[in-house]
Design a protein around this motif. Structure first.
Motif, short mmCIF file in Angstrom:
data_model
loop_
_atom_site.label_atom_id
_atom_site.label_comp_id
_atom_site.label_asym_id
_atom_site.label_seq_id
_atom_site.Cartn_x
_atom_site.Cartn_y
_atom_site.Cartn_z
N PRO B 132 0.81 -1.30 -0.08
CA PRO B 132 0.10 0.07 -0.04
C PRO B 132 1.02 1.31 0.02
CG PRO B 132 0.08 -0.96 2.07
CD PRO B 132 0.86 -1.85 1.40
N LEU B 133 0.14 2.19 -0.56
CA LEU B 133 0.95 3.61 -0.55
C LEU B 133 -0.17 4.75 -0.18
CD1 LEU B 133 3.87 5.07 -1.31
CD2 LEU B 133 2.83 5.25 -3.39
N ASP B 134 0.39 5.89 0.29
CA ASP B 134 -0.42 6.99 0.41
C ASP B 134 0.18 8.14 -0.56
OD1 ASP B 134 -2.35 9.11 0.80
OD2 ASP B 134 -1.81 9.33 2.94
N PHE B 135 0.03 8.15 -1.60
CA PHE B 135 0.73 9.17 -2.50
C PHE B 135 0.69 10.52 -1.85
CE2 PHE B 135 1.82 11.52 -6.17
CZ PHE B 135 2.97 11.25 -6.44
N GLY B 136 -0.62 10.85 -1.31
CA GLY B 136 -0.96 12.16 -0.65
C GLY B 136 -0.02 12.39 0.46
N ALA B 137 0.54 11.47 1.20
CA ALA B 137 1.42 11.75 2.44
C ALA B 137 2.53 12.60 2.21
CB ALA B 137 1.79 10.28 2.79
N GLY B 138 2.92 12.75 0.84
CA GLY B 138 4.04 13.96 0.72
C GLY B 138 5.33 13.15 0.30
N PRO B 139 6.22 13.86 -0.32
CA PRO B 139 7.55 13.40 -0.92
C PRO B 139 8.30 12.57 -0.05
CG PRO B 139 7.05 15.70 -1.46
CD PRO B 139 6.01 15.51 -0.45
N ASP B 140 8.33 12.87 1.46
CA ASP B 140 9.29 12.47 2.10
C ASP B 140 9.03 10.85 2.59
OD1 ASP B 140 10.61 14.86 2.33
OD2 ASP B 140 9.84 15.39 4.31
N LEU B 141 7.81 10.73 2.81
CA LEU B 141 7.32 9.28 3.31
C LEU B 141 7.31 8.47 1.70
CD1 LEU B 141 4.51 9.86 5.78
CD2 LEU B 141 6.66 8.96 5.97
N VAL B 142 7.03 8.83 0.56
CA VAL B 142 7.10 8.22 -0.62
C VAL B 142 8.47 7.94 -0.94
CG1 VAL B 142 6.58 8.35 -3.09
CG2 VAL B 142 4.80 9.38 -1.48
N VAL B 143 9.29 8.92 -0.80
CA VAL B 143 10.50 8.55 -1.02
C VAL B 143 11.24 7.45 -0.42
CG1 VAL B 143 13.18 9.27 -0.91
CG2 VAL B 143 11.38 10.86 -1.81
N GLU B 144 10.87 7.39 0.99
CA GLU B 144 11.31 6.14 1.60
C GLU B 144 10.56 4.77 1.27
OE1 GLU B 144 13.69 6.48 4.07
OE2 GLU B 144 13.80 8.86 3.64
N ALA B 145 9.23 4.91 0.61
CA ALA B 145 8.62 3.65 0.43
C ALA B 145 9.40 3.43 -0.74
CB ALA B 145 7.14 4.24 0.14
N VAL B 146 9.80 4.30 -1.70
CA VAL B 146 10.39 3.91 -2.89
C VAL B 146 11.82 3.15 -2.60
CG1 VAL B 146 11.50 4.66 -5.05
CG2 VAL B 146 9.53 5.47 -4.34
N LEU B 147 12.49 3.75 -1.62
CA LEU B 147 13.76 3.04 -1.18
C LEU B 147 13.49 1.59 -0.88
CD1 LEU B 147 15.49 6.29 0.26
CD2 LEU B 147 15.91 5.29 -1.99
N ALA B 148 12.64 1.55 0.21
CA ALA B 148 12.34 0.22 0.51
C ALA B 148 11.98 -0.57 -0.49
CB ALA B 148 11.19 0.49 1.78
N ALA B 149 11.16 -0.20 -1.32
CA ALA B 149 10.75 -1.38 -2.44
C ALA B 149 11.76 -1.74 -3.26
CB ALA B 149 9.44 -0.42 -3.26
N VAL B 150 12.83 -0.74 -3.76
CA VAL B 150 13.92 -0.86 -4.39
C VAL B 150 14.62 -2.05 -3.52
CG1 VAL B 150 16.29 -0.26 -5.27
CG2 VAL B 150 14.07 0.98 -5.63
N VAL B 151 15.02 -1.92 -2.41
CA VAL B 151 15.83 -2.76 -1.66
C VAL B 151 15.33 -4.26 -1.70
CG1 VAL B 151 16.25 -3.54 0.66
CG2 VAL B 151 16.84 -1.21 -0.11
N ARG B 152 13.73 -4.38 -1.66
CA ARG B 152 13.13 -5.68 -1.70
C ARG B 152 13.32 -6.38 -2.98
NH1 ARG B 152 8.96 -6.52 2.57
NH2 ARG B 152 8.95 -4.64 3.52
N VAL B 153 13.57 -5.81 -3.90
CA VAL B 153 13.52 -6.41 -5.20
C VAL B 153 14.84 -6.43 -5.73
CG1 VAL B 153 11.14 -5.96 -5.91
CG2 VAL B 153 13.11 -4.69 -6.66
N ARG B 154 15.77 -5.90 -5.11
CA ARG B 154 17.26 -5.58 -5.71
C ARG B 154 17.89 -7.12 -5.45
NH1 ARG B 154 20.55 -0.27 -4.32
NH2 ARG B 154 22.69 -1.09 -5.46
N ALA B 155 18.68 -7.46 -6.30
CA ALA B 155 19.36 -8.62 -6.21
C ALA B 155 20.39 -8.51 -4.92
CB ALA B 155 20.03 -9.12 -7.33
N ARG B 156 20.46 -9.39 -4.27
CA ARG B 156 21.09 -9.18 -2.91
C ARG B 156 22.64 -9.96 -3.27
NH1 ARG B 156 16.57 -8.25 -1.86
NH2 ARG B 156 14.99 -9.70 -1.26
#
Lengths: 371, 371
Positions: B132-156
DNA sequence: CCACTTTGGCAACAGCGTTGCGTAAGTGCA
DNA sequence: TGCACTTACGCAACGCTGTTGCCAAAGTGG
C-alpha cells in the motif's frame, strides 16, 4: 554501403532503412558530424559562430571542430566571417554558412497550380516560377510539368546541380516508397510511383511528401527542435506535424488527418462516413460566410491537438485562412487561451513560408542530417 | 564527456542534451554500435542470430560485428547459442542475449499502491513486490517507500547492482528535469525534484516518467519501431504515445492529455474548464454503469487519435478497463472499424505488461540505445 | 610593459571499422 | 569417396576518425 567519400550528404547512418536503425562506421560518423556543424551554423545565422562555441555546443573537442570546419571550408560550404568580440583573450574568428554553396529545388503540386522555387542553403528563395496545372490530367502530364518547372528554376550554365528536388503533393501518399495513393478527387493517381519516376527522369534525389508535411518543415525554420503543427484549411482540412524537430508521418504515412476528428457527436454527416467531423462543421461555417465561427471550430480542434501533443507553436495556412488571416489567427488563439490546461498556450501564427519552400527544405534535409 | 570506457551504457551521442543534437566521437560510436547489436539480439529472442545476419541488418561488415560481439561476450552480455541450419555453407553460430547479465528495477507509484519489479534484459520479471501507499502523504514518506521497495526487489549479495531504476508516477511532471508538477489531487508535490533525490539516495541512475509513458514503453515490447498508443482509464483519462518506436513526451513533457479533447461541443462542463470533454462524457457513462457507452466514447476519442497519428496499435489499461476488459476492447474496436478512413484499423488490445515493467524498461533503455 | 586569458593550429596518438587473406565446416554432384 | 563450391568467421595490417600535448597568435587588464 557507407562508402561516402568526400560528399557531405553521405552521412546519416547507412544500412538498409527497412525496419530498425543502421550501424555507424567512420564515414557515417564523419558525415554526421559535418552535417551537425552545418546545421548549427545554419541555425546561428548572420553573425556566425566561433570554433570554440561550436565545440561547446557539440561536445566535440575544439581540435575536432577545427578539422571538420576545415573540410567544410575546402568544399566551399563554410567561410570565415570576421571576428567576434573578445571575452578576455584572443577574439574568436567567426564562421558562417555560405548560402550560395549549394541549392535545393522545391515543387508544390496543388490541384490547379504548380509552383517551383530554388533556394539556397539558408532557405532564401533564389529563383521561382509558377503556372497553372491540372492535377487531374494524370501522372504523365504532371510529370512533364514538374520536369519543366525544375528546368525553369534550376541554375543554368556551369553552376553545380541542385542537391535534390523536393516535391509536395496532395495526400494520401506513401512517403517511404514514394507512391501516391487515391488522392481525394483524383483516384487515377493511386499507385503511381512518382518519386521513382522523377528520380529517373531528373537524375537527382527526389523527396516526395504530403503538402502539409512540406509546409510544416518550412514553417519550423532551420534547425528547430521543438514541436510544431501546421493546420491547413482549403478544400479539406489537414495537419502537418513536426514533433521534437522532425516531421512525423505515422506508421503508414497517413498521419495528419486532422479534419476527421469528431467534435460534435451526432452532428451532420461527413464524407468520411462519420458524423460531426471538424471538417464538416468548419467548412459549413465557411460556406455560410461565418468565418469567425469557422475559426472557433478550428480552434477547438487545435486545442484538442495541443493538449494531446503539447506543441510549441501552431501555424495556420491554406486558401480559406489566407482570405481572412487575422480572423483565423485571433479565433484560434482565443480558443487555445480559454482551453489551456496549464500555463501559456502555444502561440498561433500564419505560415509565412510557402509549401514549395518546405519541399525544398526537405530536399536539403540530408545535408543537415535531417534526412 | 564521452569518456565512456568499457561501459556499455556510455553510448548515445554525448554532448549536452540541452537543445540540439550532440557530436559523436569514437567512444560514442562504439557505444552506439554495441547498443544497436544488443537491441537486435534482444528483439530476435530465443533462437538467436548469426554474426552474418547482424552484419546484414546493421550495414556493418561481418568483421566489425565479430569485434563488437566479442567485446559484448567479454562483458557477459552475449553468448553463443549453438548453430543454425546451414544455407549451403558453414552453419552460422548463433548469438543470443544473456538475460541474466544485467537487471533493471521499475517502480510504479499509484495513488494508493506501490509496486516494484526487477526485470532481466529480456524484460522478464525476476522479482516483484507490492504494497500500500499513500501518495498524498507527501514526498518524504514516498521517497522512503521507494527506497524500501527497491531494496526488496534488488538482487542481494554479490550480484551486480541494477543498471538503473525507473519510476512511474502520476503526471504532470517534467521529464527533462525530473521534477513533479501539481499532481491532480495532490498539489503538495509540485516542484519536488524526485529524480534528483532518488538518484542521490540510491546512487543509481533514475528515470522518472509519467505512468502512461511507462505503460506504453512496456506495451511496445522490445525494439518496437512502429507507433503505438496506450489509453488509460482510471481516475482520469490519459494516453501514452510511442511514435516511431520512441516515447513522445512533447515540448513541456505534457503530451498525452487525451481526456480533455472535446467530443461534444456544448456538452456538460468538465473540471478542466471546457465542455463536453471525453473525460467527462466517458466517466459519466462509467458512473451510470453504462460501460458499453463509455467504451464507445473512448473509441471515438481513440479514432480521432488514430486518424491524427496513424498508429499501429491501440492498447487499453487502467482500473475501469480492467473491470470489464472485453467490453472496452470490443467497443473501441467497433468504433475504430466504423471510422477507419482507409484500410484496416489498427488492432486493439489490452496492455498486458504492467506499469512497473514499463518503468524498468525505461531504466534499461540506455543499454539498448533508447535513452 | 608584462602577466593572463582565450583562440586555434601542428604533430603524434589511441581506437574505431575496413580490407585482404586464410581457415573451418558445411552442401551438392560425380 | 572425392572434389568443387559456398558460407561463416578470425587474424593482421590499414586508413581514417576524433583526441591529446604543445605552442604561437592576439586580445585584456594592471
Amino acid at each position: 554501403m557507407n562508402r561516402g567519400k568526400g560528399n557531405v550528404s553521405g552521412g546519416g547512418g547507412g544500412g538498409d532503412r527497412a525496419g530498425g536503425r543502421g550501424g555507424v562506421n567512420l564515414p557515417a560518423l564523419r558525415g554526421y558530424n559535418e552535417a551537425l556543424l552545418l546545421d548549427l551554423l545554419r541555425s546561428a545565422g548572420a553573425p556566425g559562430l566561433g570554433r570554440a562555441e561550436l565545440a561547446a555546443r557539440t561536445g566535440l573537442t575544439p581540435q575536432a571542430v577545427s578539422k571538420i570546419t576545415a573540410r567544410l571550408a575546402a568544399e566551399g560550404l563554410v567561410a570565415e566571417a570576421g571576428r567576434g568580440a573578445s571575452t578576455g583573450g584572443k577574439p574568436r574568428t567567426l564562421l558562417r554558412l555560405v548560402p550560395q554553396a549549394r541549392h535545393g529545388v522545391g515543387v508544390h503540386l496543388d490541384r490547379d497550380r504548380i509552383r517551383a522555387v530554388r533556394v539556397d542553403l539558408a532557405g532564401g528563395v533564389v529563383d521561382e516560377w509558377s503556372g497553372p496545372l491540372d492535377f487531374g490530367a494524370g501522372p504523365d502530364l504532371v510529370v512533364e510539368a514538374v520536369l519543366a518547372a525544375v528546368v525553369r528554376v534550376r541554375a543554368r550554365g556551369a553552376a553545380a546541380p541542385p542537391v535534390g528536388v523536393g516535391v509536395a503533393a496532395p495526400g494520401p501518399l506513401d512517403w517511404r516508397s514514394g507512391v501516391l495513393g487515391p488522392v481525394t478527387g483524383f483516384p487515377g493517381w493511386a499507385g503511381f510511383p512518382l518519386r521513382e519516376v522523377l528520380e529517373t527522369r531528373l537524375g537527382l534525389p527526389v523527396a516526395l511528401d504530403k503538402d502539409t508535411n512540406a509546409a510544416v518543415a518550412a514553417a519550423g525554420g532551420p534547425g528547430g527542435t521543438g514541436s510544431c503543427v501546421y493546420l491547413h484549411v482549403g478544400t479539406g482540412l489537414g495537419a502537418g506535424l513536426r514533433l521534437d524537430g522532425v516531421v512525423y508521418r505515422g506508421a503508414r504515412s497517413a498521419a495528419g488527418e486532422f479534419g476527421h476528428q469528431v467534435l460534435r457527436l451526432d452532428g451532420p454527416p461527413c464524407r468520411c462516413g462519420g458524423r460531426g467531423c471538424l471538417e464538416v462543421l468548419c467548412l459549413d461555417a465557411v460556406a455560410r460566410g461565418d468565418l469567425a465561427g469557422a475559426a472557433r471550430l478550428l480552434g477547438e480542434g487545435a486545442a484538442n491537438l495541443v493538449a494531446l501533443l503539447d506543441v510549441d507553436r501552431v501555424l495556420l495556412g491554406g486558401r480559406v485562412v489566407a482570405a481572412e488571416p487575422c480572423v483565423f489567427v485571433e479565433g484560434v488563439r482565443a480558443v487555445l487561451e480559454a482551453r489551456a490546461l496549464t500555463g501559456e498556450p502555444p502561440p498561433v501564427g500564419l505560415a509565412v513560408a510557402g509549401v514549395a519552400e518546405g519541399a525544398a527544405a526537405l530536399a536539403l534535409g540530408p545535408l543537415f542530417g535531417h534526412g
